[in-house]
Design a protein around this motif. Structure first.
Motif, mmCIF file in Angstrom:
data_model
loop_
_atom_site.group_PDB
_atom_site.id
_atom_site.type_symbol
_atom_site.label_atom_id
_atom_site.label_comp_id
_atom_site.label_asym_id
_atom_site.label_seq_id
_atom_site.Cartn_x
_atom_site.Cartn_y
_atom_site.Cartn_z
ATOM 1 N N GLY A 150 6.701 -94.656 -9.011
ATOM 2 C CA GLY A 150 7.923 -94.139 -8.403
ATOM 3 C C GLY A 150 7.763 -92.713 -7.904
ATOM 4 O O GLY A 150 8.592 -92.225 -7.155
ATOM 5 N N THR A 151 6.693 -92.033 -8.349
ATOM 6 C CA THR A 151 6.408 -90.720 -7.780
ATOM 7 C C THR A 151 5.340 -90.886 -6.702
ATOM 8 O O THR A 151 4.815 -91.983 -6.506
ATOM 9 N N VAL A 152 5.044 -89.799 -6.017
ATOM 10 C CA VAL A 152 4.070 -89.877 -4.933
ATOM 11 C C VAL A 152 2.706 -90.312 -5.464
ATOM 12 O O VAL A 152 2.207 -89.742 -6.435
ATOM 13 N N GLY A 153 2.144 -91.338 -4.886
ATOM 14 C CA GLY A 153 0.833 -91.777 -5.345
ATOM 15 C C GLY A 153 0.372 -93.031 -4.638
ATOM 16 O O GLY A 153 1.015 -93.510 -3.693
ATOM 17 N N TRP A 154 -0.758 -93.540 -5.089
ATOM 18 C CA TRP A 154 -1.369 -94.722 -4.518
ATOM 19 C C TRP A 154 -1.899 -95.579 -5.677
ATOM 20 O O TRP A 154 -2.244 -95.037 -6.747
ATOM 21 N N PRO A 155 -1.965 -96.886 -5.443
ATOM 22 C CA PRO A 155 -2.545 -97.734 -6.491
ATOM 23 C C PRO A 155 -4.045 -97.537 -6.562
ATOM 24 O O PRO A 155 -4.683 -97.245 -5.540
ATOM 25 N N SER A 156 -4.604 -97.685 -7.757
ATOM 26 C CA SER A 156 -6.055 -97.576 -7.902
ATOM 27 C C SER A 156 -6.473 -98.444 -9.086
ATOM 28 O O SER A 156 -5.617 -98.864 -9.867
ATOM 29 N N LEU A 199 -11.047 -86.308 -10.869
ATOM 30 C CA LEU A 199 -11.278 -86.999 -9.597
ATOM 31 C C LEU A 199 -9.996 -87.718 -9.173
ATOM 32 O O LEU A 199 -9.710 -87.854 -7.992
ATOM 33 N N TRP A 200 -9.277 -88.201 -10.180
ATOM 34 C CA TRP A 200 -8.051 -88.956 -9.931
ATOM 35 C C TRP A 200 -7.034 -88.540 -10.980
ATOM 36 O O TRP A 200 -7.359 -88.475 -12.161
ATOM 37 N N LYS A 201 -5.849 -88.211 -10.515
ATOM 38 C CA LYS A 201 -4.804 -87.786 -11.435
ATOM 39 C C LYS A 201 -3.750 -88.867 -11.535
ATOM 40 O O LYS A 201 -3.144 -89.242 -10.523
ATOM 41 N N SER A 202 -3.491 -89.323 -12.727
ATOM 42 C CA SER A 202 -2.498 -90.389 -12.872
ATOM 43 C C SER A 202 -1.106 -89.824 -12.599
ATOM 44 O O SER A 202 -0.851 -88.637 -12.790
ATOM 45 N N ALA A 203 -0.251 -90.688 -12.120
ATOM 46 C CA ALA A 203 1.115 -90.263 -11.823
ATOM 47 C C ALA A 203 2.064 -91.385 -12.206
ATOM 48 O O ALA A 203 1.676 -92.562 -12.241
ATOM 49 N N ALA A 204 3.294 -91.014 -12.511
ATOM 50 C CA ALA A 204 4.284 -92.014 -12.890
ATOM 51 C C ALA A 204 4.629 -92.888 -11.687
ATOM 52 O O ALA A 204 4.714 -92.387 -10.565
ATOM 53 N N GLY A 223 -1.691 -93.169 -8.977
ATOM 54 C CA GLY A 223 -2.039 -91.744 -9.074
ATOM 55 C C GLY A 223 -2.388 -91.159 -7.728
ATOM 56 O O GLY A 223 -2.068 -91.719 -6.676
ATOM 57 N N ARG A 224 -3.048 -90.021 -7.759
ATOM 58 C CA ARG A 224 -3.435 -89.341 -6.517
ATOM 59 C C ARG A 224 -4.773 -88.646 -6.734
ATOM 60 O O ARG A 224 -5.168 -88.383 -7.870
ATOM 61 N N PRO A 225 -5.455 -88.352 -5.634
ATOM 62 C CA PRO A 225 -6.801 -87.787 -5.777
ATOM 63 C C PRO A 225 -6.786 -86.343 -6.278
ATOM 64 O O PRO A 225 -5.827 -85.611 -6.049
ATOM 65 N N GLY A 226 -7.845 -85.967 -6.951
ATOM 66 C CA GLY A 226 -8.047 -84.568 -7.314
ATOM 67 C C GLY A 226 -8.434 -83.795 -6.060
ATOM 68 O O GLY A 226 -8.632 -84.373 -4.990
ATOM 69 N N TRP A 227 -8.532 -82.499 -6.207
ATOM 70 C CA TRP A 227 -8.760 -81.676 -5.019
ATOM 71 C C TRP A 227 -10.165 -81.855 -4.444
ATOM 72 O O TRP A 227 -10.348 -82.015 -3.229
ATOM 73 N N HIS A 228 -11.187 -81.841 -5.300
ATOM 74 C CA HIS A 228 -12.556 -81.750 -4.801
ATOM 75 C C HIS A 228 -13.053 -83.031 -4.137
ATOM 76 O O HIS A 228 -13.814 -82.988 -3.181
ATOM 77 N N GLY A 279 -5.266 -89.844 4.580
ATOM 78 C CA GLY A 279 -5.811 -90.864 5.468
ATOM 79 C C GLY A 279 -7.125 -91.435 4.960
ATOM 80 O O GLY A 279 -7.734 -92.288 5.617
ATOM 81 N N HIS A 280 -7.592 -90.962 3.818
ATOM 82 C CA HIS A 280 -8.905 -91.383 3.311
ATOM 83 C C HIS A 280 -8.854 -91.803 1.850
ATOM 84 O O HIS A 280 -9.836 -91.683 1.131
ATOM 85 N N ILE A 281 -7.695 -92.318 1.437
ATOM 86 C CA ILE A 281 -7.559 -92.708 0.030
ATOM 87 C C ILE A 281 -8.575 -93.791 -0.341
ATOM 88 O O ILE A 281 -9.188 -93.741 -1.413
ATOM 89 N N ASP A 282 -8.820 -94.725 0.581
ATOM 90 C CA ASP A 282 -9.777 -95.792 0.272
ATOM 91 C C ASP A 282 -11.187 -95.243 0.088
ATOM 92 O O ASP A 282 -11.922 -95.654 -0.811
ATOM 93 N N ASP A 283 -11.570 -94.322 0.959
ATOM 94 C CA ASP A 283 -12.901 -93.721 0.831
ATOM 95 C C ASP A 283 -13.020 -92.944 -0.487
ATOM 96 O O ASP A 283 -14.063 -92.966 -1.144
ATOM 97 N N ILE A 284 -11.930 -92.267 -0.847
ATOM 98 C CA ILE A 284 -11.917 -91.512 -2.097
ATOM 99 C C ILE A 284 -12.073 -92.461 -3.284
ATOM 100 O O ILE A 284 -12.892 -92.242 -4.181
#
Length: 482
Positions: A191-197, A184-189, A202-207, A117-122
């Motif tokens: 079609g897999t789970v992720g968000w544009p950036s 901070l950000w992990k790239s992803a293929a 990709g998707r956010p790192g844990w921290h 719910g906070h991808i934009d803030d990330i």
RNA sequence: GGCUGGAUGGCAGAGUGGUCAUGUAGCGGACUGCAACUCCGCGUACGCCGGUUCGAUUCCGACUCCAGCCUCCA
């Protein structure tokens, strides 16, 4: 006595000074929801729940945020093993977590933000870090934090950044400038789970999620940040690096970390596989006993989950309920409301309670004085002295810790296990004849009236075998589960 | 190896520079038809070695042992 809290950052107890008078802004690291919560999670939930309840009872205006990590490699892996969408898995686990919390008497936090719910803030925070050269996009599409750029790195965990470099256990990823750098950000293929950036799909790192969510809900600087014993390094260290680099302000005033839970004197860990889920534990023990067990050591001490220790916790909580049994609750003619905090101020036991809690939340000491108070109530009851004030204080203190709030008869009749977190009625579980306990008690009392003690004792033994203890007091016979 | 934190009576677990933790288990007694609950009583606890002190379990130093983190984990 003013509130003192042990601050991991300075490794000592410090007087607590709120940023804003009367207010406490607090963030606790929550759960990564890919599996059921275990007893270690329960400790963090229950300890911080008791802390927040206490703080509020003393008039603090607490904003309590505890996040949910709902996107992460472990979640993706588990969902793929299960052959289900990742958000179906997380939705199920979040429901289960909430049910576990309710069972343990853990109140919901004020805000329960989710990473997704906070991808934009990330993304905003990563952007700020990249602009400030605190982060860089690597050739593989990942964005990494540049640890070398942050001179204070290691201040929370007491680690020397140079020695970390020498340490063998950092991931020597070729894409990183420095092995200590973290994603901070992990790239992803696609079609897999992720968000544009700006750095691709990709998707956010844990921290980063905790830095982004805490800043979003509590501001750049807040009062207390808590979590489990394995979090100071690297998770919280990385949060500090991200947040302070991004905002240019101190991140957190006071860091609090709960102690570890051991199992039968061994380290509990995912890799050893010796962890118990909360629901497994609740099959064997009354949830309030589990809560009592968790609070009967100081929150920073290691605790050992074992059969013997849980049995002892049960005996301890039983003792408290015995003291108020028949004196409070719907089955008594004496309806006693527990004291409100302001009414208890003048009570010596309550003053000791406040003193114990102001000293880094010493719930062990608090429980000790509840036990002394229970002893005093029993003494008074036996001596024919007035116990009503003491009972109200005992229950009032219990309310502040989130224990001792059931009707004693419900507590003593609660049937543990068999899928039930429910208070047992009078039906005799596991008893073939279909008779109820009350029917057997009537039968036995008829035998007693006829001085047929052999039959009476046979019924007592029969019930005892089913885990039910009969207690004859005056004309009445009560029962409870062992 | 590095960074932290520990070591208290059978067990659990606080705390304190000098008369008490507390709970639980155990034992003895009271109460009870038997029990349960409860009450009363009992048990010479502070890892080891030095130091400071009139006095240390409590402060300081060395030692031994243990745990957590340094790797996914609360």
């Amino acid at each position: 006595m003013a509130l003192q809290i042990y601050n991991t950052l300075h490794r000592r107890k410090e007087p607590f000074r709120p940023i804003e008078p009367g207010k406490i802004r607090m963030y606790v690291c929550g759960i990564t929801v890919y599996d059921y919560c275990h007893i270690g999670h329960a400790r963090v939930m229950v300890c911080f729940d008791a802390i927040v309840r206490y703080l509020r009872s003393q008039g603090w205006d607490v904003t309590y945020v505890r996040n949910i990590t709902d996107i992460d490699d472990k979640i993706l892996n588990r969902a793929s093993e299960n052959g289900e969408p990742f958000d179906a898995l997380t939705a199920r686990m979040i429901d289960a977590m909430h049910a576990d919390e309710r069972a343990l008497g853990v109140l919901p936090p004020d805000i329960e933000p989710r990473a997704t719910g906070h991808i934009d803030d990330i993304l905003d925070m990563i952007g700020t870090l990249v602009d400030g050269h605190y982060a860089y996009a690597a050739d593989n599409g990942d964005v990494y934090y540049r640890v070398r750029r942050f001179p204070d790195y290691g201040k929370l965990s007491g680690k020397n950044p140079d020695e970390l470099l020498a340490g063998a256990r950092v991931d020597p990823d070729a894409a990183k400038e420095d092995p200590r750098d973290f994603a901070l950000w992990k790239s992803a293929a696609l079609g897999t789970v992720g968000w544009p950036s700006p750095w691709g799909w990709g998707r956010p790192g844990w921290h980063i999620e905790c830095s982004a969510m805490s800043t979003c809900h509590l501001g750049a600087t807040f009062d207390i940040h808590g979590g489990g014993p394995d979090l100071p390094f690297p998770h919280h260290e990385n949060e500090i690096a991200q947040s302070e680099a991004a905002t240019g302000k101190p991140y957190v005033h006071c860091w609090m970390h709960a102690g570890p839970v051991r199992v039968d004197d061994e380290k509990m860990s995912k890799s050893l596989g010796n962890f118990f889920t909360i629901r497994e534990v609740l099959e064997k023990y009354n949830p309030e006993v589990v809560r009592f067990f968790l609070l009967s050591s100081h929150y920073r001490s290691p605790i050992n989950y074992s059969e013997a220790n849980l049995r002892e916790a049960k005996a301890g909580l039983d003792g408290l309920y015995f003291a108020i049994r028949g004196k409070i609750g719907r089955d008594t003619s004496v309806a006693i409301a527990p004291f409100a905090v302001e009414e208890m101020r003048g009570n010596a036991y309550f003053q000791r309670f406040v003193q114990a809690m102001e000293d880094d939340f010493n719930t062990r000491e608090a429980i000790t004085l509840m036990q002394e108070l229970a002893g005093s109530i029993n003494h008074c009851a036996r001596a024919g002295e007035d116990w009503s004030q003491q009972v109200r204080v005992l229950v009032g203190i219990g309310a502040t810790l989130g224990i001792l709030q059931q009707d004693p008869e419900d507590y003593f009749k609660t049937c543990v296990g068999q899928g039930g977190l429910t208070a047992g009625g009078s039906a005799l579980v596991g008893f073939e004849s279909g008779l109820t306990v009350d029917q057997l008690i009537t039968e036995r009392n008829q035998a007693r009236a006829n001085r047929n003690f052999a039959s009476a004792d046979a019924i007592r033994d029969q019930l005892k075998a089913a885990g039910i203890v009969l207690e004859d007091s005056g004309k009445e016979t009560r029962w409870r589960r062992e």
